[in-house]
Design a protein around this motif. Sequence first.
Motif, PDB file in Angstrom:
ATOM      1  N   MET A 191      29.375  62.502 -23.750  1.00 17.82           N
ATOM      2  CA  MET A 191      28.618  62.515 -22.499  1.00 17.82           C
ATOM      3  C   MET A 191      29.068  61.368 -21.605  1.00 17.82           C
ATOM      4  N   GLU A 192      29.213  61.681 -20.335  1.00 21.29           N
ATOM      5  CA  GLU A 192      29.541  60.647 -19.355  1.00 21.29           C
ATOM      6  C   GLU A 192      28.269  60.122 -18.707  1.00 21.29           C
ATOM      7  N   SER A 193      28.366  58.936 -18.154  1.00 24.79           N
ATOM      8  CA  SER A 193      27.294  58.367 -17.320  1.00 24.79           C
ATOM      9  C   SER A 193      25.957  58.313 -18.048  1.00 24.79           C
ATOM     10  N   VAL A 194      26.011  57.886 -19.310  1.00 20.49           N
ATOM     11  CA  VAL A 194      24.794  57.796 -20.112  1.00 20.49           C
ATOM     12  C   VAL A 194      23.941  56.626 -19.627  1.00 20.49           C
ATOM     13  N   ASP A 195      22.682  56.917 -19.435  1.00 20.84           N
ATOM     14  CA  ASP A 195      21.730  55.872 -19.043  1.00 20.84           C
ATOM     15  C   ASP A 195      20.887  55.471 -20.252  1.00 20.84           C
ATOM     16  N   ILE A 196      20.268  56.465 -20.900  1.00 18.27           N
ATOM     17  CA  ILE A 196      19.319  56.189 -21.973  1.00 18.27           C
ATOM     18  C   ILE A 196      19.872  56.629 -23.329  1.00 18.27           C
ATOM     19  N   VAL A 197      19.732  55.760 -24.302  1.00 17.37           N
ATOM     20  CA  VAL A 197      20.090  56.072 -25.690  1.00 17.37           C
ATOM     21  C   VAL A 197      18.880  55.725 -26.541  1.00 17.37           C
ATOM     22  N   GLU A 198      18.400  56.696 -27.294  1.00 23.64           N
ATOM     23  CA  GLU A 198      17.233  56.446 -28.136  1.00 23.64           C
ATOM     24  C   GLU A 198      17.425  57.080 -29.498  1.00 23.64           C
ATOM     25  N   PRO A 199      17.059  56.366 -30.544  1.00 20.97           N
ATOM     26  CA  PRO A 199      17.109  56.976 -31.869  1.00 20.97           C
ATOM     27  C   PRO A 199      15.971  57.975 -32.015  1.00 20.97           C
ATOM     28  N   GLU A 200      16.288  59.135 -32.549  1.00 24.75           N
ATOM     29  CA  GLU A 200      15.270  60.151 -32.783  1.00 24.75           C
ATOM     30  C   GLU A 200      14.789  60.059 -34.219  1.00 24.75           C
ATOM     31  N   GLU A 201      15.739  60.085 -35.110  1.00 28.20           N
ATOM     32  CA  GLU A 201      15.475  59.854 -36.522  1.00 28.20           C
ATOM     33  C   GLU A 201      16.770  59.282 -37.082  1.00 28.20           C
ATOM     34  N   GLU A 202      16.832  59.108 -38.364  1.00 26.32           N
ATOM     35  CA  GLU A 202      18.001  58.481 -38.986  1.00 26.32           C
ATOM     36  C   GLU A 202      19.304  59.127 -38.486  1.00 26.32           C
ATOM     37  N   ASN A 203      20.121  58.344 -37.823  1.00 26.02           N
ATOM     38  CA  ASN A 203      21.432  58.800 -37.346  1.00 26.02           C
ATOM     39  C   ASN A 203      21.373  60.012 -36.428  1.00 26.02           C
ATOM     40  N   ASN A 204      20.321  60.094 -35.677  1.00 31.09           N
ATOM     41  CA  ASN A 204      20.156  61.169 -34.711  1.00 31.09           C
ATOM     42  C   ASN A 204      19.743  60.525 -33.395  1.00 31.09           C
ATOM     43  N   TRP A 205      20.462  60.823 -32.342  1.00 28.62           N
ATOM     44  CA  TRP A 205      20.284  60.090 -31.094  1.00 28.62           C
ATOM     45  C   TRP A 205      20.042  61.027 -29.932  1.00 28.62           C
ATOM     46  N   ARG A 206      19.181  60.593 -29.055  1.00 30.91           N
ATOM     47  CA  ARG A 206      18.960  61.314 -27.801  1.00 30.91           C
ATOM     48  C   ARG A 206      19.668  60.549 -26.697  1.00 30.91           C
ATOM     49  N   LEU A 207      20.513  61.241 -25.968  1.00 29.71           N
ATOM     50  CA  LEU A 207      21.232  60.642 -24.846  1.00 29.71           C
ATOM     51  C   LEU A 207      20.762  61.319 -23.562  1.00 29.71           C
ATOM     52  N   VAL A 208      20.547  60.520 -22.544  1.00 29.07           N
ATOM     53  CA  VAL A 208      20.199  61.062 -21.233  1.00 29.07           C
ATOM     54  C   VAL A 208      21.130  60.407 -20.217  1.00 29.07           C
ATOM     55  N   ASN A 209      21.758  61.223 -19.391  1.00 31.81           N
ATOM     56  CA  ASN A 209      22.654  60.623 -18.400  1.00 31.81           C
ATOM     57  C   ASN A 209      21.928  60.394 -17.071  1.00 31.81           C
ATOM     58  N   VAL A 210      22.651  59.823 -16.138  1.00 33.04           N
ATOM     59  CA  VAL A 210      22.021  59.446 -14.865  1.00 33.04           C
ATOM     60  C   VAL A 210      21.625  60.669 -14.038  1.00 33.04           C
ATOM     61  N   PHE A 211      22.100  61.850 -14.446  1.00 38.91           N
ATOM     62  CA  PHE A 211      21.728  63.080 -13.748  1.00 38.91           C
ATOM     63  C   PHE A 211      20.535  63.752 -14.411  1.00 38.91           C
ATOM     64  N   GLY A 212      19.992  63.126 -15.440  1.00 37.52           N
ATOM     65  CA  GLY A 212      18.824  63.663 -16.121  1.00 37.52           C
ATOM     66  C   GLY A 212      19.162  64.682 -17.202  1.00 37.52           C
ATOM     67  N   GLU A 213      20.438  64.885 -17.446  1.00 36.84           N
ATOM     68  CA  GLU A 213      20.834  65.807 -18.521  1.00 36.84           C
ATOM     69  C   GLU A 213      20.641  65.129 -19.868  1.00 36.84           C
ATOM     70  N   GLN A 214      20.317  65.909 -20.850  1.00 31.42           N
ATOM     71  CA  GLN A 214      19.963  65.375 -22.167  1.00 31.42           C
ATOM     72  C   GLN A 214      20.819  66.025 -23.254  1.00 31.42           C
ATOM     73  N   LYS A 215      21.218  65.213 -24.223  1.00 34.00           N
ATOM     74  CA  LYS A 215      21.960  65.744 -25.362  1.00 34.00           C
ATOM     75  C   LYS A 215      21.491  65.046 -26.620  1.00 34.00           C
ATOM     76  N   TYR A 216      21.588  65.765 -27.731  1.00 33.41           N
ATOM     77  CA  TYR A 216      21.304  65.146 -29.021  1.00 33.41           C
ATOM     78  C   TYR A 216      22.607  65.016 -29.788  1.00 33.41           C
ATOM     79  N   LEU A 217      22.726  63.914 -30.469  1.00 34.96           N
ATOM     80  CA  LEU A 217      23.983  63.590 -31.148  1.00 34.96           C
ATOM     81  C   LEU A 217      23.673  63.104 -32.556  1.00 34.96           C
ATOM     82  N   GLN A 218      24.417  63.625 -33.515  1.00 32.33           N
ATOM     83  CA  GLN A 218      24.266  63.151 -34.881  1.00 32.33           C
ATOM     84  C   GLN A 218      25.449  62.252 -35.209  1.00 32.33           C
TER      85      GLN A 218
END
Lengths: 65, 65
Positions: free
Chosen positions: A18-45
Amino acid sequence: MCEANAYLLMEGREELIMESVDIVEPEEENNWRLVNVFGEQKYLQGRLKGMNLVDHKIFFEKISA
Amino acid sequence: MCEANAYLLMEGREELIMESVDIVEPEEENNWRLVNVFGEQKYLQGRLKGMNLVDHKIFFEKISA
Protein backbone atom coordinates in the motif's frame (compact mmCIF):
# COMPACT_ATOMS: atom_id res chain seq x y z
CA MET A 1 2.51 14.77 3.69
CA CYS A 2 4.31 12.28 5.79
CA GLU A 3 2.74 9.02 4.91
CA ALA A 4 4.83 5.95 4.05
CA ASN A 5 4.69 2.99 1.73
CA ALA A 6 4.12 -0.46 3.19
CA TYR A 7 6.09 -3.37 1.77
CA LEU A 8 5.89 -7.08 2.38
CA LEU A 9 9.21 -8.88 2.19
CA MET A 10 8.79 -12.29 0.67
CA GLU A 11 11.34 -14.55 -0.90
CA GLY A 12 13.96 -11.85 -1.03
CA ARG A 13 11.88 -9.20 -2.76
CA GLU A 14 9.86 -6.21 -1.60
CA GLU A 15 6.24 -6.28 -2.63
CA LEU A 16 4.48 -2.94 -2.37
CA ILE A 17 1.28 -3.53 -0.42
CA MET A 18 0.00 0.00 0.00
CA GLU A 19 1.16 3.49 -0.83
CA SER A 20 0.61 6.62 1.24
CA VAL A 21 -0.13 4.76 4.46
CA ASP A 22 -1.27 6.99 7.28
CA ILE A 23 -2.51 4.60 9.97
CA VAL A 24 -1.01 1.27 11.04
CA GLU A 25 -2.71 -0.66 13.80
CA PRO A 26 -2.28 -4.17 15.11
CA GLU A 27 -5.48 -6.17 14.88
CA GLU A 28 -4.26 -9.36 16.45
CA GLU A 29 -0.98 -11.24 16.54
CA ASN A 30 0.85 -10.41 13.30
CA ASN A 31 -2.25 -8.99 11.69
CA TRP A 32 -2.28 -5.34 10.75
CA ARG A 33 -4.81 -2.81 9.58
CA LEU A 34 -3.44 -0.22 7.19
CA VAL A 35 -5.30 2.92 6.17
CA ASN A 36 -3.93 5.28 3.56
CA VAL A 37 -4.42 9.01 3.24
CA PHE A 38 -7.31 8.38 0.83
CA GLY A 39 -9.20 6.42 3.47
CA GLU A 40 -8.64 3.06 1.80
CA GLN A 41 -8.12 0.17 4.16
CA LYS A 42 -6.20 -3.09 3.88
CA TYR A 43 -5.41 -5.95 6.19
CA LEU A 44 -1.98 -7.48 6.14
CA GLN A 45 -0.61 -10.60 7.74
CA GLY A 46 3.05 -10.53 8.63
CA ARG A 47 5.63 -9.58 11.18
CA LEU A 48 6.54 -5.91 11.43
CA LYS A 49 10.20 -5.93 10.47
CA GLY A 50 10.97 -2.25 10.72
CA MET A 51 10.24 1.20 9.49
CA ASN A 52 12.29 4.00 8.15
CA LEU A 53 10.09 7.06 8.30
CA VAL A 54 12.50 9.48 6.68
CA ASP A 55 12.60 7.09 3.70
CA HIS A 56 8.81 6.64 3.94
CA LYS A 57 9.05 2.89 4.24
CA ILE A 58 7.42 0.31 6.46
CA PHE A 59 8.49 -3.29 6.09
CA PHE A 60 6.54 -6.37 7.00
CA GLU A 61 7.84 -9.87 6.63
CA LYS A 62 5.87 -12.87 5.54
CA ILE A 63 5.59 -15.48 8.25
CA SER A 64 6.36 -19.03 7.28
CA ALA A 65 3.51 -21.36 8.04
CA MET B 1 11.22 15.73 7.35
CA CYS B 2 8.83 12.93 7.99
CA GLU B 3 9.88 11.61 11.32
CA ALA B 4 7.37 10.97 14.11
CA ASN B 5 7.19 11.23 17.87
CA ALA B 6 7.03 8.05 19.91
CA TYR B 7 4.72 7.94 22.92
CA LEU B 8 4.21 5.38 25.62
CA LEU B 9 0.66 5.12 26.90
CA MET B 10 0.61 4.44 30.59
CA GLU B 11 -2.14 4.93 33.10
CA GLY B 12 -4.22 6.99 30.73
CA ARG B 13 -1.57 9.49 29.73
CA GLU B 14 0.84 9.80 26.81
CA GLU B 15 4.47 9.98 27.79
CA LEU B 16 6.74 11.29 25.06
CA ILE B 17 9.60 8.82 24.73
CA MET B 18 11.44 10.18 21.73
CA GLU B 19 10.96 12.98 19.24
CA SER B 20 11.88 12.92 15.56
CA VAL B 21 11.98 9.13 15.31
CA ASP B 22 13.23 7.86 11.98
CA ILE B 23 13.78 4.13 12.53
CA VAL B 24 11.64 1.69 14.50
CA GLU B 25 12.74 -1.92 14.67
CA PRO B 26 11.58 -4.84 16.77
CA GLU B 27 14.41 -6.31 18.82
CA GLU B 28 12.53 -9.12 20.44
CA GLU B 29 8.97 -9.67 21.64
CA ASN B 30 7.59 -6.24 22.62
CA ASN B 31 11.02 -4.68 22.65
CA TRP B 32 11.77 -1.92 20.19
CA ARG B 33 14.80 -0.01 19.02
CA LEU B 34 14.11 3.60 18.14
CA VAL B 35 16.57 5.84 16.32
CA ASN B 36 15.87 9.51 15.76
CA VAL B 37 17.04 11.73 12.92
CA PHE B 38 19.99 12.86 15.07
CA GLY B 39 21.25 9.29 15.34
CA GLU B 40 20.27 8.91 18.98
CA GLN B 41 19.05 5.49 19.97
CA LYS B 42 16.63 4.26 22.60
CA TYR B 43 15.14 0.94 23.56
CA LEU B 44 11.53 0.73 24.53
CA GLN B 45 9.49 -2.05 26.06
CA GLY B 46 5.83 -2.13 25.16
CA ARG B 47 3.23 -3.22 22.70
CA LEU B 48 2.95 -1.26 19.48
CA LYS B 49 -0.53 0.15 19.70
CA GLY B 50 -0.69 2.09 16.49
CA MET B 51 0.74 4.87 14.41
CA ASN B 52 -0.67 7.86 12.70
CA LEU B 53 2.00 9.04 10.31
CA VAL B 54 0.20 12.12 9.03
CA ASP B 55 -0.03 13.24 12.67
CA HIS B 56 3.59 12.15 13.25
CA LYS B 57 2.68 9.89 16.13
CA ILE B 58 3.63 6.37 17.12
CA PHE B 59 1.99 4.88 20.18
CA PHE B 60 3.28 2.12 22.36
CA GLU B 61 1.44 0.71 25.32
CA LYS B 62 2.95 -0.38 28.56
CA ILE B 63 2.51 -4.08 29.19
CA SER B 64 1.21 -5.09 32.57
CA ALA B 65 3.55 -7.47 34.34
